[in-house]
Structures are given as C-alpha cells and as structure tokens.
Design a protein around this motif. Structure first.
Motif, PDB file in Angstrom:
ATOM      1  N   ARG A   1      -9.608   2.401 -13.898  1.00 29.16           N
ATOM      2  CA  ARG A   1     -10.472   3.167 -14.802  1.00 29.16           C
ATOM      3  C   ARG A   1     -10.872   4.543 -14.245  1.00 29.16           C
ATOM      4  NH1 ARG A   1     -14.646  -0.562 -16.350  1.00 29.16           N
ATOM      5  NH2 ARG A   1     -12.984  -1.535 -17.521  1.00 29.16           N
ATOM      6  N   PRO A   2     -11.220   4.672 -12.951  1.00 29.30           N
ATOM      7  CA  PRO A   2     -11.610   5.996 -12.441  1.00 29.30           C
ATOM      8  C   PRO A   2     -10.468   7.024 -12.446  1.00 29.30           C
ATOM      9  CG  PRO A   2     -12.301   4.254 -10.925  1.00 29.30           C
ATOM     10  CD  PRO A   2     -11.427   3.626 -11.955  1.00 29.30           C
ATOM     11  N   PHE A   3      -9.231   6.549 -12.586  1.00 31.19           N
ATOM     12  CA  PHE A   3      -8.089   7.457 -12.519  1.00 31.19           C
ATOM     13  C   PHE A   3      -7.535   7.859 -13.885  1.00 31.19           C
ATOM     14  CE2 PHE A   3      -7.858   4.657  -8.716  1.00 31.19           C
ATOM     15  CZ  PHE A   3      -8.259   5.601  -7.797  1.00 31.19           C
ATOM     16  N   VAL A   4      -8.000   7.204 -14.951  1.00 25.26           N
ATOM     17  CA  VAL A   4      -7.508   7.523 -16.291  1.00 25.26           C
ATOM     18  C   VAL A   4      -7.872   8.967 -16.617  1.00 25.26           C
ATOM     19  CG1 VAL A   4      -7.701   6.979 -18.749  1.00 25.26           C
ATOM     20  CG2 VAL A   4      -7.629   5.125 -17.061  1.00 25.26           C
ATOM     21  N   GLY A   5      -6.869   9.763 -16.928  1.00 26.33           N
ATOM     22  CA  GLY A   5      -7.085  11.173 -17.248  1.00 26.33           C
ATOM     23  C   GLY A   5      -7.319  12.066 -16.045  1.00 26.33           C
ATOM     24  N   HIS A   6      -7.166  11.531 -14.849  1.00 24.45           N
ATOM     25  CA  HIS A   6      -7.399  12.293 -13.625  1.00 24.45           C
ATOM     26  C   HIS A   6      -6.228  12.113 -12.644  1.00 24.45           C
ATOM     27  CE1 HIS A   6     -11.560  12.995 -14.791  1.00 24.45           C
ATOM     28  NE2 HIS A   6     -11.619  11.713 -15.113  1.00 24.45           N
ATOM     29  N   PRO A   7      -5.065  12.695 -12.958  1.00 23.98           N
ATOM     30  CA  PRO A   7      -3.909  12.509 -12.072  1.00 23.98           C
ATOM     31  C   PRO A   7      -4.128  13.056 -10.662  1.00 23.98           C
ATOM     32  CG  PRO A   7      -3.437  14.185 -13.727  1.00 23.98           C
ATOM     33  CD  PRO A   7      -4.747  13.547 -14.094  1.00 23.98           C
ATOM     34  N   GLY A   8      -4.906  14.105 -10.528  1.00 24.73           N
ATOM     35  CA  GLY A   8      -5.192  14.647  -9.193  1.00 24.73           C
ATOM     36  C   GLY A   8      -5.994  13.668  -8.351  1.00 24.73           C
ATOM     37  N   ARG A   9      -6.919  12.990  -8.989  1.00 23.97           N
ATOM     38  CA  ARG A   9      -7.718  11.973  -8.303  1.00 23.97           C
ATOM     39  C   ARG A   9      -6.818  10.815  -7.857  1.00 23.97           C
ATOM     40  NH1 ARG A   9     -12.755   9.827 -11.625  1.00 23.97           N
ATOM     41  NH2 ARG A   9     -13.353  12.004 -11.346  1.00 23.97           N
ATOM     42  N   ARG A  10      -5.880  10.434  -8.730  1.00 23.36           N
ATOM     43  CA  ARG A  10      -4.963   9.343  -8.378  1.00 23.36           C
ATOM     44  C   ARG A  10      -4.054   9.759  -7.227  1.00 23.36           C
ATOM     45  NH1 ARG A  10      -3.080   5.822  -6.186  1.00 23.36           N
ATOM     46  NH2 ARG A  10      -1.790   4.152  -6.963  1.00 23.36           N
ATOM     47  N   ARG A  11      -3.612  11.005  -7.231  1.00 27.26           N
ATOM     48  CA  ARG A  11      -2.767  11.493  -6.133  1.00 27.26           C
ATOM     49  C   ARG A  11      -3.529  11.501  -4.802  1.00 27.26           C
ATOM     50  NH1 ARG A  11      -0.536  15.388 -10.163  1.00 27.26           N
ATOM     51  NH2 ARG A  11       1.589  14.669 -10.544  1.00 27.26           N
ATOM     52  N   ALA A  12      -4.783  11.914  -4.841  1.00 30.19           N
ATOM     53  CA  ALA A  12      -5.591  11.914  -3.612  1.00 30.19           C
ATOM     54  C   ALA A  12      -5.753  10.492  -3.082  1.00 30.19           C
ATOM     55  CB  ALA A  12      -6.957  12.543  -3.881  1.00 30.19           C
ATOM     56  N   TYR A  13      -6.022   9.557  -3.985  1.00 31.17           N
ATOM     57  CA  TYR A  13      -6.139   8.154  -3.580  1.00 31.17           C
ATOM     58  C   TYR A  13      -4.810   7.649  -3.032  1.00 31.17           C
ATOM     59  CZ  TYR A  13      -6.989   3.156  -3.776  1.00 31.17           C
ATOM     60  OH  TYR A  13      -7.105   1.831  -3.451  1.00 31.17           O
ATOM     61  N   ALA A  14      -3.709   8.093  -3.627  1.00 30.97           N
ATOM     62  CA  ALA A  14      -2.383   7.680  -3.179  1.00 30.97           C
ATOM     63  C   ALA A  14      -2.128   8.109  -1.734  1.00 30.97           C
ATOM     64  CB  ALA A  14      -1.308   8.268  -4.097  1.00 30.97           C
TER      65      ALA A  14
ATOM     66  N   MET B   1       0.821  -1.205   0.000  1.00 35.96           N
ATOM     67  CA  MET B   1       0.000   0.000   0.000  1.00 35.96           C
ATOM     68  C   MET B   1       0.857   1.259   0.000  1.00 35.96           C
ATOM     69  SD  MET B   1      -2.795  -1.395   2.719  1.00 35.96           S
ATOM     70  CE  MET B   1      -3.787   0.068   2.905  1.00 35.96           C
ATOM     71  N   ILE B   2       1.890   1.260   0.804  1.00 41.02           N
ATOM     72  CA  ILE B   2       2.772   2.429   0.886  1.00 41.02           C
ATOM     73  C   ILE B   2       3.524   2.623  -0.429  1.00 41.02           C
ATOM     74  CG2 ILE B   2       4.794   3.414   2.037  1.00 41.02           C
ATOM     75  CD1 ILE B   2       3.756   1.866   4.595  1.00 41.02           C
ATOM     76  N   GLY B   3       4.089   1.541  -0.955  1.00 41.04           N
ATOM     77  CA  GLY B   3       4.851   1.632  -2.207  1.00 41.04           C
ATOM     78  C   GLY B   3       3.992   2.016  -3.393  1.00 41.04           C
ATOM     79  N   ASP B   4       2.837   1.381  -3.522  1.00 40.26           N
ATOM     80  CA  ASP B   4       1.936   1.694  -4.621  1.00 40.26           C
ATOM     81  C   ASP B   4       1.432   3.130  -4.495  1.00 40.26           C
ATOM     82  OD1 ASP B   4       0.462   0.589  -6.978  1.00 40.26           O
ATOM     83  OD2 ASP B   4      -1.269   1.178  -5.757  1.00 40.26           O
ATOM     84  N   GLY B   5       1.172   3.544  -3.264  1.00 38.93           N
ATOM     85  CA  GLY B   5       0.740   4.919  -3.026  1.00 38.93           C
ATOM     86  C   GLY B   5       1.806   5.932  -3.416  1.00 38.93           C
ATOM     87  N   MET B   6       3.055   5.640  -3.091  1.00 36.32           N
ATOM     88  CA  MET B   6       4.145   6.564  -3.454  1.00 36.32           C
ATOM     89  C   MET B   6       4.271   6.692  -4.968  1.00 36.32           C
ATOM     90  SD  MET B   6       5.452   8.047  -0.877  1.00 36.32           S
ATOM     91  CE  MET B   6       6.911   8.723  -1.613  1.00 36.32           C
ATOM     92  N   LEU B   7       4.196   5.572  -5.680  1.00 30.77           N
ATOM     93  CA  LEU B   7       4.268   5.641  -7.142  1.00 30.77           C
ATOM     94  C   LEU B   7       3.085   6.415  -7.712  1.00 30.77           C
ATOM     95  CD1 LEU B   7       5.492   2.048  -7.977  1.00 30.77           C
ATOM     96  CD2 LEU B   7       6.739   4.174  -8.311  1.00 30.77           C
ATOM     97  N   GLY B   8       1.907   6.172  -7.164  1.00 31.97           N
ATOM     98  CA  GLY B   8       0.724   6.900  -7.621  1.00 31.97           C
ATOM     99  C   GLY B   8       0.788   8.383  -7.314  1.00 31.97           C
ATOM    100  N   LEU B   9       1.437   8.725  -6.232  1.00 30.41           N
ATOM    101  CA  LEU B   9       1.581  10.128  -5.843  1.00 30.41           C
ATOM    102  C   LEU B   9       2.601  10.845  -6.727  1.00 30.41           C
ATOM    103  CD1 LEU B   9       0.778  12.278  -3.697  1.00 30.41           C
ATOM    104  CD2 LEU B   9       2.708  11.469  -2.344  1.00 30.41           C
TER     105      LEU B   9
ATOM    106  N   PRO C   1       1.560   9.687 -11.265  1.00 31.68           N
ATOM    107  CA  PRO C   1       0.199   9.155 -11.422  1.00 31.68           C
ATOM    108  C   PRO C   1      -0.145   8.696 -12.836  1.00 31.68           C
ATOM    109  CG  PRO C   1       0.142  11.529 -11.119  1.00 31.68           C
ATOM    110  CD  PRO C   1       1.551  11.090 -10.859  1.00 31.68           C
ATOM    111  N   ARG C   2       0.235   9.451 -13.832  1.00 30.12           N
ATOM    112  CA  ARG C   2      -0.117   9.071 -15.208  1.00 30.12           C
ATOM    113  C   ARG C   2       0.584   7.782 -15.626  1.00 30.12           C
ATOM    114  NH1 ARG C   2      -0.384  14.794 -15.834  1.00 30.12           N
ATOM    115  NH2 ARG C   2      -2.405  15.391 -16.676  1.00 30.12           N
ATOM    116  N   ARG C   3       1.871   7.693 -15.379  1.00 32.55           N
ATOM    117  CA  ARG C   3       2.636   6.511 -15.755  1.00 32.55           C
ATOM    118  C   ARG C   3       2.125   5.282 -15.013  1.00 32.55           C
ATOM    119  NH1 ARG C   3       5.766   2.949 -14.046  1.00 32.55           N
ATOM    120  NH2 ARG C   3       5.888   3.861 -11.991  1.00 32.55           N
TER     121      ARG C   3
END
Length: 78
Positions: A46-59, A16-24, A27-29
C-alpha cells in the motif's frame, strides 16, 4: 538442524535480492501484482502504490540487506 538455519537464511537472502531487483527495475508492475488478492500482502505494498520512486528506494535497501545476509553466511562458514 544447523544446515536448516543456513538454508533458510540463504533462501531469505535470495528472495530479498530477487524481489528488490524486480522492484527496482519494474516498480509499478511489481506493486500492482501484489496489490489485490495476494494473501494478505496487500497492506505491505500500500505505501508504494503510485510511488515508484519510493518502491525503488525500498528495493535498494532490500538488495543491500539480502547481500549482507548472504555475506554473513560466508563468514559463518569460516
């Protein structure tokens, strides 16, 4: 068997920590990596495609949850 549960929780926290760091940080990659032919994980990103800010928040939530899970392991040892 007790150690198996603790090890599983530790592995989950680490993931969770590692995946979160990469997503933070990337996010696009990171979303693109899991977007196609990912053994069923495509619907998770799918909910994060085109939404890097959303992915960062989830991260941030992922990292916090991973740290909380790891902290529970420390308290459980005492």
């Amino acid at each position: 068997m007790k150690h198996l549960g603790k090890r599983s929780a530790e592995m989950a926290a680490t993931f969770m920590i590692g995946d979160g760091m990469l997503g933070l940080l990337q996010p696009r990659r990171h979303v693109e990596l899991w977007r196609e032919q990912a053994g069923g994980a495509e619907w998770l990103v799918r909910p994060f495609v085109g939404h890097p800010g959303r992915r960062r928040a989830y991260a941030v939530l992922q990292i916090a949850a991973g740290l909380a899970l790891a902290a529970r392991q420390i308290r459980a040892r005492r």
